[in-house]
Design a protein around this motif. Structure first.
Motif, PDB file in Angstrom:
ATOM      1  N   VAL A   1      16.030  -3.267   4.133  1.00  0.00           N
ATOM      2  CA  VAL A   1      16.110  -4.678   3.736  1.00  0.00           C
ATOM      3  C   VAL A   1      15.601  -4.919   2.322  1.00  0.00           C
ATOM      4  O   VAL A   1      16.024  -5.866   1.655  1.00  0.00           O
ATOM      5  N   LEU A   2      14.707  -4.068   1.809  1.00  0.00           N
ATOM      6  CA  LEU A   2      14.135  -4.283   0.478  1.00  0.00           C
ATOM      7  C   LEU A   2      15.007  -3.682  -0.609  1.00  0.00           C
ATOM      8  O   LEU A   2      15.596  -2.610  -0.447  1.00  0.00           O
ATOM      9  N   SER A   3      15.037  -4.362  -1.756  1.00  0.00           N
ATOM     10  CA  SER A   3      15.796  -3.889  -2.900  1.00  0.00           C
ATOM     11  C   SER A   3      15.235  -2.572  -3.426  1.00  0.00           C
ATOM     12  O   SER A   3      14.015  -2.381  -3.502  1.00  0.00           O
ATOM     13  N   ASP A   4      16.141  -1.659  -3.791  1.00  0.00           N
ATOM     14  CA  ASP A   4      15.740  -0.383  -4.396  1.00  0.00           C
ATOM     15  C   ASP A   4      15.561  -0.498  -5.901  1.00  0.00           C
ATOM     16  O   ASP A   4      15.003   0.409  -6.531  1.00  0.00           O
ATOM     17  N   THR A   5      16.041  -1.586  -6.487  1.00  0.00           N
ATOM     18  CA  THR A   5      16.114  -1.677  -7.949  1.00  0.00           C
ATOM     19  C   THR A   5      15.191  -2.733  -8.556  1.00  0.00           C
ATOM     20  O   THR A   5      14.584  -2.506  -9.597  1.00  0.00           O
ATOM     21  N   TYR A   6      15.068  -3.886  -7.922  1.00  0.00           N
ATOM     22  CA  TYR A   6      14.244  -4.954  -8.486  1.00  0.00           C
ATOM     23  C   TYR A   6      12.767  -4.710  -8.182  1.00  0.00           C
ATOM     24  O   TYR A   6      12.416  -4.121  -7.156  1.00  0.00           O
ATOM     25  N   MET A   7      11.893  -5.176  -9.083  1.00  0.00           N
ATOM     26  CA  MET A   7      10.457  -4.984  -8.923  1.00  0.00           C
ATOM     27  C   MET A   7       9.908  -5.892  -7.827  1.00  0.00           C
ATOM     28  O   MET A   7      10.186  -7.089  -7.808  1.00  0.00           O
ATOM     29  N   HIS A   8       9.126  -5.327  -6.924  1.00  0.00           N
ATOM     30  CA  HIS A   8       8.476  -6.090  -5.861  1.00  0.00           C
ATOM     31  C   HIS A   8       7.046  -6.419  -6.265  1.00  0.00           C
ATOM     32  O   HIS A   8       6.324  -5.567  -6.789  1.00  0.00           O
ATOM     33  N   SER A   9       6.623  -7.654  -6.025  1.00  0.00           N
ATOM     34  CA  SER A   9       5.263  -8.105  -6.297  1.00  0.00           C
ATOM     35  C   SER A   9       4.475  -8.121  -4.989  1.00  0.00           C
ATOM     36  O   SER A   9       4.893  -8.752  -4.015  1.00  0.00           O
ATOM     37  N   VAL A  10       3.327  -7.419  -4.977  1.00  0.00           N
ATOM     38  CA  VAL A  10       2.477  -7.417  -3.787  1.00  0.00           C
ATOM     39  C   VAL A  10       1.087  -7.913  -4.153  1.00  0.00           C
ATOM     40  O   VAL A  10       0.707  -7.936  -5.323  1.00  0.00           O
ATOM     41  N   ARG A  11       0.314  -8.296  -3.136  1.00  0.00           N
ATOM     42  CA  ARG A  11      -0.944  -9.002  -3.418  1.00  0.00           C
ATOM     43  C   ARG A  11      -2.143  -8.075  -3.594  1.00  0.00           C
ATOM     44  O   ARG A  11      -3.197  -8.521  -4.026  1.00  0.00           O
ATOM     45  N   ASP A  12      -2.017  -6.796  -3.239  1.00  0.00           N
ATOM     46  CA  ASP A  12      -3.178  -5.914  -3.338  1.00  0.00           C
ATOM     47  C   ASP A  12      -2.726  -4.456  -3.425  1.00  0.00           C
ATOM     48  O   ASP A  12      -1.567  -4.123  -3.192  1.00  0.00           O
ATOM     49  N   GLU A  13      -3.677  -3.597  -3.784  1.00  0.00           N
ATOM     50  CA  GLU A  13      -3.372  -2.191  -4.004  1.00  0.00           C
ATOM     51  C   GLU A  13      -3.010  -1.480  -2.704  1.00  0.00           C
ATOM     52  O   GLU A  13      -2.198  -0.555  -2.695  1.00  0.00           O
ATOM     53  N   TYR A  14      -3.608  -1.908  -1.590  1.00  0.00           N
ATOM     54  CA  TYR A  14      -3.289  -1.301  -0.296  1.00  0.00           C
ATOM     55  C   TYR A  14      -1.801  -1.461   0.011  1.00  0.00           C
ATOM     56  O   TYR A  14      -1.124  -0.504   0.411  1.00  0.00           O
ATOM     57  N   THR A  15      -1.274  -2.673  -0.182  1.00  0.00           N
ATOM     58  CA  THR A  15       0.133  -2.933   0.115  1.00  0.00           C
ATOM     59  C   THR A  15       1.034  -2.158  -0.840  1.00  0.00           C
ATOM     60  O   THR A  15       2.089  -1.651  -0.435  1.00  0.00           O
ATOM     61  N   LYS A  16       0.623  -2.051  -2.101  1.00  0.00           N
ATOM     62  CA  LYS A  16       1.387  -1.252  -3.068  1.00  0.00           C
ATOM     63  C   LYS A  16       1.465   0.202  -2.610  1.00  0.00           C
ATOM     64  O   LYS A  16       2.549   0.823  -2.612  1.00  0.00           O
ATOM     65  N   GLU A  17       0.332   0.759  -2.200  1.00  0.00           N
ATOM     66  CA  GLU A  17       0.311   2.151  -1.757  1.00  0.00           C
ATOM     67  C   GLU A  17       1.097   2.338  -0.462  1.00  0.00           C
ATOM     68  O   GLU A  17       1.735   3.379  -0.259  1.00  0.00           O
ATOM     69  N   LEU A  18       1.057   1.320   0.411  1.00  0.00           N
ATOM     70  CA  LEU A  18       1.839   1.379   1.649  1.00  0.00           C
ATOM     71  C   LEU A  18       3.328   1.509   1.326  1.00  0.00           C
ATOM     72  O   LEU A  18       4.034   2.351   1.896  1.00  0.00           O
ATOM     73  N   LEU A  19       3.812   0.691   0.378  1.00  0.00           N
ATOM     74  CA  LEU A  19       5.229   0.740   0.009  1.00  0.00           C
ATOM     75  C   LEU A  19       5.559   2.007  -0.778  1.00  0.00           C
ATOM     76  O   LEU A  19       6.632   2.594  -0.604  1.00  0.00           O
ATOM     77  N   ASN A  20       4.632   2.449  -1.642  1.00  0.00           N
ATOM     78  CA  ASN A  20       4.843   3.720  -2.344  1.00  0.00           C
ATOM     79  C   ASN A  20       5.010   4.861  -1.350  1.00  0.00           C
ATOM     80  O   ASN A  20       5.863   5.741  -1.538  1.00  0.00           O
ATOM     81  N   GLY A  21       4.204   4.825  -0.284  1.00  0.00           N
ATOM     82  CA  GLY A  21       4.257   5.883   0.728  1.00  0.00           C
ATOM     83  C   GLY A  21       5.573   5.906   1.487  1.00  0.00           C
ATOM     84  O   GLY A  21       5.972   6.947   2.024  1.00  0.00           O
ATOM     85  N   ILE A  22       6.241   4.754   1.556  1.00  0.00           N
ATOM     86  CA  ILE A  22       7.537   4.680   2.225  1.00  0.00           C
ATOM     87  C   ILE A  22       8.651   5.157   1.293  1.00  0.00           C
ATOM     88  O   ILE A  22       9.728   5.543   1.740  1.00  0.00           O
TER      89      ILE A  22
END
Length: 216
Positions: free
Chosen positions: A72-93
């Motif tokens: 469901v999430l875009s592969d190309t556009y930049m996603h804005s997240v509220r904290d480093e944990y969520t960023k790392e969670l998405l990086n891990g995916i």
């Protein structure tokens, strides 16, 4: 869940912007963003996150959550997240197109926002009923009672009262002033006392709301 009409509305959109503080725990029965397997094709990798966080900060993303987000999430556009944990969670995916912008509720908090720099004589506090820490929450409340002329507690969830009575003795409880569980009551209290008041508590957005109204 999205309805049939919703599916029609989103199908022809180039991008779908997604906001929500605790949104990315998709496999939980209490998930805020409810996506059925039959819904995924309607989102079709066009969703762009805006200041989004996770509701769980001690678990890895489930296989179900990973599968949904990858589709469901875009592969190309930049996603804005509220904290480093969520960023790392998405990086891990597998999403590298993620930046930590902090929560949108903090974007207007500039260094000059808090004009009151000295300790106030009053404190306003909060506790969190669904994340109990009997020892440390009790210490926090007793320290506030010992160090401020008056201590006020905003009841964000009605269950906070039950938890509060676990934390304090009857005499300690009687020394607290309760603020009604409505945002309007909290706003009124903050505005009335902003130049003599400190916020010290465990509810994240109660603290951010206080800072937005110039409370230290």
């Amino acid at each position: 869940h999205i309805s049939g009409d919703d599916r029609k509305k989103i199908s022809d959109k180039e991008l779908l912007f997604v906001g929500g503080t605790n949104l990315l725990n998709l496999a939980n029965i209490r998930a805020q963003w409810k996506i059925r397997p039959t819904d995924i094709k309607y989102y079709a990798k066009r969703c762009v996150l805006l200041g989004v966080g996770s509701s769980s900060y001690n678990k890895k993303a489930s296989d179900e959550t990973k599968f949904i987000l990858k589709n469901v999430l875009s592969d190309t556009y930049m996603h804005s997240v509220r904290d480093e944990y969520t960023k790392e969670l998405l990086n891990g995916i597998g999403f590298e197109n993620v930046t930590n912008t902090c929560c949108p509720t903090t974007w207007n908090l500039t260094p000059d926002k808090i004009k009151w720099t000295c300790k106030g004589s009053m404190a306003v506090t909060t506790i969190t009923d669904y994340s109990e820490d009997i020892i440390n929450d009790g210490k926090m409340l007793r320290n506030l009672l010992a160090n401020y002329n008056s201590v006020h507690i905003w009841i964000q969830s009605i269950r906070d009262i039950t938890y509060l009575k676990k934390l304090l003795s009857g005499d300690e409880y009687d020394n607290l002033f309760l603020i009604s569980p409505s945002l309007e009551a909290y706003r009124h209290f903050l505005d009335l006392n902003q130049y003599n008041l400190d916020y010290i508590g465990t509810r994240l957005h109660a603290g951010i709301f206080a800072m937005q109204r110039n409370i230290r």
